[in-house]
Design a protein around this motif. Structure first.
Motif, PDB file in Angstrom:
ATOM      1  N   LEU A  64       0.839  -1.195   0.000  1.00  9.73           N
ATOM      2  CA  LEU A  64       0.000   0.000   0.000  1.00  9.73           C
ATOM      3  C   LEU A  64       0.875   1.247   0.000  1.00  9.73           C
ATOM      4  CD1 LEU A  64      -2.886  -0.601   2.538  1.00  9.73           C
ATOM      5  CD2 LEU A  64      -3.129   0.501   0.334  1.00  9.73           C
ATOM      6  N   GLN A  65       0.675   2.105  -0.984  1.00  8.29           N
ATOM      7  CA  GLN A  65       1.454   3.323  -1.060  1.00  8.29           C
ATOM      8  C   GLN A  65       0.547   4.528  -1.191  1.00  8.29           C
ATOM      9  OE1 GLN A  65       4.185   2.014  -4.377  1.00  8.29           O
ATOM     10  NE2 GLN A  65       5.704   2.771  -2.940  1.00  8.29           N
ATOM     11  N   PHE A  66       0.874   5.569  -0.447  1.00  6.76           N
ATOM     12  CA  PHE A  66       0.080   6.787  -0.425  1.00  6.76           C
ATOM     13  C   PHE A  66       0.271   7.593  -1.706  1.00  6.76           C
ATOM     14  CE2 PHE A  66      -1.917  10.498   1.197  1.00  6.76           C
ATOM     15  CZ  PHE A  66      -1.104  11.580   0.898  1.00  6.76           C
ATOM     16  N   LEU A  67      -0.843   8.006  -2.296  1.00 11.60           N
ATOM     17  CA  LEU A  67      -0.794   8.828  -3.502  1.00 11.60           C
ATOM     18  C   LEU A  67      -0.936  10.306  -3.168  1.00 11.60           C
ATOM     19  CD1 LEU A  67      -2.945   6.559  -5.775  1.00 11.60           C
ATOM     20  CD2 LEU A  67      -0.758   7.524  -6.500  1.00 11.60           C
ATOM     21  N   PHE A  68      -2.093  10.690  -2.632  1.00 12.72           N
ATOM     22  CA  PHE A  68      -2.333  12.076  -2.221  1.00 12.72           C
ATOM     23  C   PHE A  68      -3.542  12.153  -1.306  1.00 12.72           C
ATOM     24  CE2 PHE A  68      -2.747  11.837  -6.974  1.00 12.72           C
ATOM     25  CZ  PHE A  68      -4.032  11.338  -7.018  1.00 12.72           C
ATOM     26  N   GLU A  69      -3.637  13.302  -0.652  1.00 14.25           N
ATOM     27  CA  GLU A  69      -4.751  13.570   0.241  1.00 14.25           C
ATOM     28  C   GLU A  69      -5.329  14.941  -0.054  1.00 14.25           C
ATOM     29  OE1 GLU A  69      -3.939  13.593   4.460  1.00 14.25           O
ATOM     30  OE2 GLU A  69      -6.057  13.308   4.916  1.00 14.25           O
TER      31      GLU A  69
ATOM     32  N   SER B  70      12.556   7.777   5.745  1.00 18.09           N
ATOM     33  CA  SER B  70      11.122   7.575   5.821  1.00 18.09           C
ATOM     34  C   SER B  70      10.813   6.411   6.763  1.00 18.09           C
ATOM     35  CB  SER B  70      10.548   7.295   4.439  1.00 18.09           C
ATOM     36  OG  SER B  70      11.106   6.136   3.900  1.00 18.09           O
ATOM     37  N   GLN B  71       9.628   6.448   7.284  1.00 21.34           N
ATOM     38  CA  GLN B  71       9.238   5.414   8.248  1.00 21.34           C
ATOM     39  C   GLN B  71       8.956   4.100   7.557  1.00 21.34           C
ATOM     40  OE1 GLN B  71       5.389   6.086  10.085  1.00 21.34           O
ATOM     41  NE2 GLN B  71       6.125   5.324  12.044  1.00 21.34           N
ATOM     42  N   GLU B  72       9.364   2.997   8.204  1.00 17.45           N
ATOM     43  CA  GLU B  72       9.034   1.670   7.704  1.00 17.45           C
ATOM     44  C   GLU B  72       8.373   0.869   8.812  1.00 17.45           C
ATOM     45  OE1 GLU B  72      12.634   1.135   4.440  1.00 17.45           O
ATOM     46  OE2 GLU B  72      12.423  -0.272   6.096  1.00 17.45           O
ATOM     47  N   LEU B  73       7.376   0.091   8.413  1.00 16.06           N
ATOM     48  CA  LEU B  73       6.692  -0.784   9.368  1.00 16.06           C
ATOM     49  C   LEU B  73       6.936  -2.226   8.957  1.00 16.06           C
ATOM     50  CD1 LEU B  73       3.237   1.018   9.731  1.00 16.06           C
ATOM     51  CD2 LEU B  73       5.161   1.084  11.306  1.00 16.06           C
ATOM     52  N   GLU B  74       7.442  -3.004   9.891  1.00 13.01           N
ATOM     53  CA  GLU B  74       7.704  -4.405   9.613  1.00 13.01           C
ATOM     54  C   GLU B  74       6.715  -5.266  10.384  1.00 13.01           C
ATOM     55  OE1 GLU B  74      11.763  -5.580   9.905  1.00 13.01           O
ATOM     56  OE2 GLU B  74      11.266  -7.707  10.067  1.00 13.01           O
ATOM     57  N   GLN B  75       6.009  -6.122   9.667  1.00 16.65           N
ATOM     58  CA  GLN B  75       5.042  -7.002  10.319  1.00 16.65           C
ATOM     59  C   GLN B  75       5.596  -8.418  10.394  1.00 16.65           C
ATOM     60  OE1 GLN B  75       1.218  -5.042   8.174  1.00 16.65           O
ATOM     61  NE2 GLN B  75       0.773  -6.811   9.470  1.00 16.65           N
ATOM     62  N   SER B  76       5.301  -9.062  11.496  1.00 16.72           N
ATOM     63  CA  SER B  76       5.691 -10.462  11.648  1.00 16.72           C
ATOM     64  C   SER B  76       4.596 -11.226  12.370  1.00 16.72           C
ATOM     65  CB  SER B  76       7.019 -10.557  12.424  1.00 16.72           C
ATOM     66  OG  SER B  76       6.865 -10.028  13.725  1.00 16.72           O
ATOM     67  N   PRO B  77       4.368 -12.475  11.979  1.00 15.22           N
ATOM     68  CA  PRO B  77       4.989 -13.121  10.821  1.00 15.22           C
ATOM     69  C   PRO B  77       4.373 -12.623   9.516  1.00 15.22           C
ATOM     70  CG  PRO B  77       3.335 -14.554  11.762  1.00 15.22           C
ATOM     71  CD  PRO B  77       3.385 -13.346  12.652  1.00 15.22           C
ATOM     72  N   GLN B  78       4.958 -13.022   8.401  1.00 18.16           N
ATOM     73  CA  GLN B  78       4.397 -12.645   7.094  1.00 18.16           C
ATOM     74  C   GLN B  78       3.116 -13.417   6.826  1.00 18.16           C
ATOM     75  OE1 GLN B  78       7.755 -13.387   4.430  1.00 18.16           O
ATOM     76  NE2 GLN B  78       7.910 -11.184   4.116  1.00 18.16           N
TER      77      GLN B  78
ATOM     78  N   GLY C  77      -0.866   0.305  10.024  1.00 15.18           N
ATOM     79  CA  GLY C  77      -0.530   1.565   9.382  1.00 15.18           C
ATOM     80  C   GLY C  77      -0.244   2.614  10.432  1.00 15.18           C
ATOM     81  N   ALA C  78       0.683   3.500  10.139  1.00 16.43           N
ATOM     82  CA  ALA C  78       1.035   4.532  11.114  1.00 16.43           C
ATOM     83  C   ALA C  78       1.156   5.877  10.430  1.00 16.43           C
ATOM     84  CB  ALA C  78       2.349   4.175  11.811  1.00 16.43           C
ATOM     85  N   PRO C  79       0.772   6.950  11.128  1.00 15.82           N
ATOM     86  CA  PRO C  79       0.955   8.286  10.564  1.00 15.82           C
ATOM     87  C   PRO C  79       2.426   8.517  10.264  1.00 15.82           C
ATOM     88  CG  PRO C  79      -0.409   8.375  12.521  1.00 15.82           C
ATOM     89  CD  PRO C  79       0.165   6.995  12.462  1.00 15.82           C
TER      90      PRO C  79
ATOM     91  N   THR D 111       1.659   5.254   6.536  1.00 12.33           N
ATOM     92  CA  THR D 111       2.594   4.282   5.984  1.00 12.33           C
ATOM     93  C   THR D 111       2.127   2.918   6.469  1.00 12.33           C
ATOM     94  OG1 THR D 111       4.439   5.844   6.058  1.00 12.33           O
ATOM     95  CG2 THR D 111       4.987   3.496   5.969  1.00 12.33           C
ATOM     96  N   PHE D 112       2.130   1.922   5.574  1.00 16.27           N
ATOM     97  CA  PHE D 112       1.623   0.608   5.925  1.00 16.27           C
ATOM     98  C   PHE D 112       2.723  -0.447   5.920  1.00 16.27           C
ATOM     99  CE2 PHE D 112      -2.942   0.851   6.247  1.00 16.27           C
ATOM    100  CZ  PHE D 112      -3.233   2.066   5.644  1.00 16.27           C
ATOM    101  N   GLY D 113       2.517  -1.475   6.737  1.00 19.62           N
ATOM    102  CA  GLY D 113       3.345  -2.660   6.666  1.00 19.62           C
ATOM    103  C   GLY D 113       2.907  -3.496   5.480  1.00 19.62           C
TER     104      GLY D 113
END
Lengths: 114, 112
Positions: free
Chosen positions: A43-48, B1-9, B90-92, B101-103
């Protein structure tokens, strides 16, 4: 309350064409965000958009654009489609921009570019 | 940039068993959202956590936020086939107040 709605649900286009996707937010929600979801990138952000103004933009080429209308409905446009634009496009709405507002997603538009 | 890692896949559990999914951020968490997605469909909002130590429950799903560890966990008790799907955190973004940003997601299968 009705949820976030997106139209169309499925779309097949040819490379080089352009496409417009539509999103109607939950009643009372003024912020609309667009995301692209692919198997490889997730999932990638496009715009808001908020109050008809673009507030944030992700790292996508200028072929991707959007707008928001006075009733908060939003459209996104992709011009000169490429095969890599095939994805699930998700729209999300929230009441405002602050981080404490819950964000709700629509069912998505599945775009296939051939 | 922020990264979110989820476990397990991915995870296969027998119906009735408990399970936990983790989401770890590379940067400070300003909040954390959990969503569930059926393949190819939209995201269903589960919970939003805002403060460190916050814990929320809905039906058999409990989520916690540990700000110090920059981590959140999602726990499902007595899993059912209806719990099957992809769970996304997902996190701001650290620089903004609204974009998420999503895992990559955790795929859960529940076997009868």
């Amino acid at each position: 309350k009705a949820g976030v709605t997106q139209t169309p649900r499925y779309l097949i286009k040819t490379r080089g064409q352009q496409v417009t996707l539509s999103c109607s937010p939950i009643s009372g929600h003024r912020s609309v965000s667009w995301y692209q979801q692919t198997p490889g990138q997730g999932l990638q952000f496009l715009f808001e958009y908020f109050s008809e103004t673009q507030r944030n933009k992700g790292n996508f080429p200028g072929r991707f654009s959007g707008r928001q209308f006075s009733n908060s409905r939003s459209e996104m446009n992709v011009s000169t489609l490429e095969l890599g634009d095939s994805a699930l496009y998700l729209c999300a709405s929230r009441q405002g921009l602050a981080v404490n507002y819950e964000q709700y997603f629509g069912p998505g538009t599945r775009l296939t570019v051939t | 940039s922020q990264e979110l890692e989820q476990s397990p896949q991915s995870l296969i559990v027998q119906e009735g068993k408990n399970l936990t999914i983790n989401c770890t951020s590379s940067k400070t968490l300003y909040g954390l959202y959990w969503y569930k997605q059926k393949y190819g469909e939209g995201l269903i909002f589960l919970m939003m956590l805002q403060k460190g130590g916050e814990e929320k429950s809905h039906e058999k799903i409990t989520a916690k936020l540990d700000e110090k560890k920059q981590q959140s966990s999602l726990h499902i008790t007595a899993s059912q086939p209806s719990h099957a799907g992809i769970y996304l955190c997902g996190a701001p973004s650290s620089s903004g107040y609204s974009t998420l940003t999503f895992g990559k997601g955790t795929m859960l299968l529940v076997s009868p």
